[in-house]
Design a protein around this motif. Sequence first.
Motif, PDB file in Angstrom:
ATOM      1  N   UNK A  77      17.790  18.984 -29.256  1.00  0.00           N
ATOM      2  CA  UNK A  77      16.640  18.112 -29.682  1.00  0.00           C
ATOM      3  C   UNK A  77      17.186  16.842 -30.320  1.00  0.00           C
ATOM      4  N   UNK A  78      17.976  17.247 -31.517  1.00  0.00           N
ATOM      5  CA  UNK A  78      18.459  16.302 -32.409  1.00  0.00           C
ATOM      6  C   UNK A  78      19.681  15.503 -31.871  1.00  0.00           C
ATOM      7  N   UNK A  79      20.511  16.164 -31.335  1.00  0.00           N
ATOM      8  CA  UNK A  79      21.700  15.384 -30.759  1.00  0.00           C
ATOM      9  C   UNK A  79      21.621  14.888 -29.259  1.00  0.00           C
ATOM     10  N   UNK A  80      20.801  15.556 -28.525  1.00  0.00           N
ATOM     11  CA  UNK A  80      20.737  14.999 -27.136  1.00  0.00           C
ATOM     12  C   UNK A  80      19.926  13.790 -26.741  1.00  0.00           C
ATOM     13  N   UNK A  81      19.279  13.245 -27.901  1.00  0.00           N
ATOM     14  CA  UNK A  81      18.758  11.820 -27.766  1.00  0.00           C
ATOM     15  C   UNK A  81      20.025  10.745 -27.525  1.00  0.00           C
ATOM     16  N   UNK A  82      21.191  11.055 -28.047  1.00  0.00           N
ATOM     17  CA  UNK A  82      22.349   9.996 -27.685  1.00  0.00           C
ATOM     18  C   UNK A  82      23.405  10.817 -26.860  1.00  0.00           C
ATOM     19  N   UNK A  83      23.441  11.862 -26.989  1.00  0.00           N
ATOM     20  CA  UNK A  83      24.683  12.863 -26.371  1.00  0.00           C
ATOM     21  C   UNK A  83      24.312  13.482 -25.088  1.00  0.00           C
ATOM     22  N   UNK A  84      22.970  13.046 -24.664  1.00  0.00           N
ATOM     23  CA  UNK A  84      22.279  13.766 -23.603  1.00  0.00           C
ATOM     24  C   UNK A  84      22.118  15.345 -23.837  1.00  0.00           C
ATOM     25  N   UNK A  85      21.058  15.953 -23.159  1.00  0.00           N
ATOM     26  CA  UNK A  85      20.762  17.238 -23.655  1.00  0.00           C
ATOM     27  C   UNK A  85      21.644  18.545 -23.104  1.00  0.00           C
ATOM     28  N   UNK A  86      22.624  18.030 -22.267  1.00  0.00           N
ATOM     29  CA  UNK A  86      23.842  18.793 -21.999  1.00  0.00           C
ATOM     30  C   UNK A  86      24.634  18.868 -22.891  1.00  0.00           C
ATOM     31  N   UNK A  87      24.601  17.854 -23.736  1.00  0.00           N
ATOM     32  CA  UNK A  87      25.610  17.552 -25.087  1.00  0.00           C
ATOM     33  C   UNK A  87      27.062  17.184 -24.369  1.00  0.00           C
ATOM     34  N   UNK A  88      27.014  16.992 -23.071  1.00  0.00           N
ATOM     35  CA  UNK A  88      28.298  16.299 -22.416  1.00  0.00           C
ATOM     36  C   UNK A  88      28.505  14.974 -22.835  1.00  0.00           C
ATOM     37  N   UNK A  89      27.676  14.202 -23.590  1.00  0.00           N
ATOM     38  CA  UNK A  89      27.988  12.786 -23.485  1.00  0.00           C
ATOM     39  C   UNK A  89      27.357  11.779 -22.935  1.00  0.00           C
ATOM     40  N   UNK A  90      27.230  10.738 -22.993  1.00  0.00           N
ATOM     41  CA  UNK A  90      26.317   9.751 -22.319  1.00  0.00           C
ATOM     42  C   UNK A  90      27.184   9.234 -21.140  1.00  0.00           C
ATOM     43  N   UNK A  91      26.476   8.621 -20.323  1.00  0.00           N
ATOM     44  CA  UNK A  91      27.536   8.051 -19.124  1.00  0.00           C
ATOM     45  C   UNK A  91      27.285   6.768 -19.027  1.00  0.00           C
ATOM     46  N   UNK A  92      26.500   5.912 -19.930  1.00  0.00           N
ATOM     47  CA  UNK A  92      26.444   4.497 -20.091  1.00  0.00           C
ATOM     48  C   UNK A  92      26.684   3.969 -21.508  1.00  0.00           C
TER      49      UNK A  92
END
Length: 243
Positions: free
Chosen positions: A196-211
């Motif tokens: 919820x709190x980290x997934x906004x930027x790191x995506x909800x899988x917590x594997x990091x953004x792709x863009x």
Amino acid sequence: MNRVVRWIAAGVAIVAAAALLAVGGIYVVSERVIVATYPLPPSSFHASTGAEAVARGKRLASAFGCADCHMSNLQGGYLDFAGYKSRNLTRLAKSFSDADFDRAVRAGIRPDGTSVAGEMPSDAYRYMPDADFADIVAYIRSLPASGEDIPTPSYDLAARWRFVTGKDHTDQFYFALKPALDLGPAHAKGRILAMTACGECHVTTLTGATQVFAEGVTPPDLSLVASYSREDFLHFMHTGKAA
């Protein structure tokens, strides 16, 4: 000389007309995306009541990033990285029902059926527990209606271009279930909080953004946290300074 001047004037006119045509095309295509409507999902959500719920909701509103976009007073303001103004939650609370808040925040749908997913990180907030969200709404409702009554966002050209190019979305791209790795009951609370709190930027899988984000950074895979000591990680979270 007069002929050259006429050629230059004609060239300028052609370029201006092409630019206007391009801007018009961007507006038309992006507007189709922005005004598209979706079915309102059912909701039985109800906000909490009482002083303890309000106090807890105030802490959670900060932890979950509400103030990052809606400002510390939740009265909204211009977001230069997005190209529009965020809504004034203190005034929105007077017209939004509890179900309206639930659908907008956790399903990405406004009461009129249009999508708020391009602005609201509903893909992450859909994992927010009812109890936490109920306290946040209780806190919002406790605030007096103050400040400017900011309407639904009016996007600038840069924001509309992101819709045209697919960098921003208002469709099921945001609503698909993408949970993080489940490590069992011992880590369940932390998993939900992180999604919820980290997934906004790191995506909800917590594997990091792709863009690359508007700020010029790409949020990394959070498995790198394993390389931090507890003290170093807390220092990083509190100060923004990496180990």
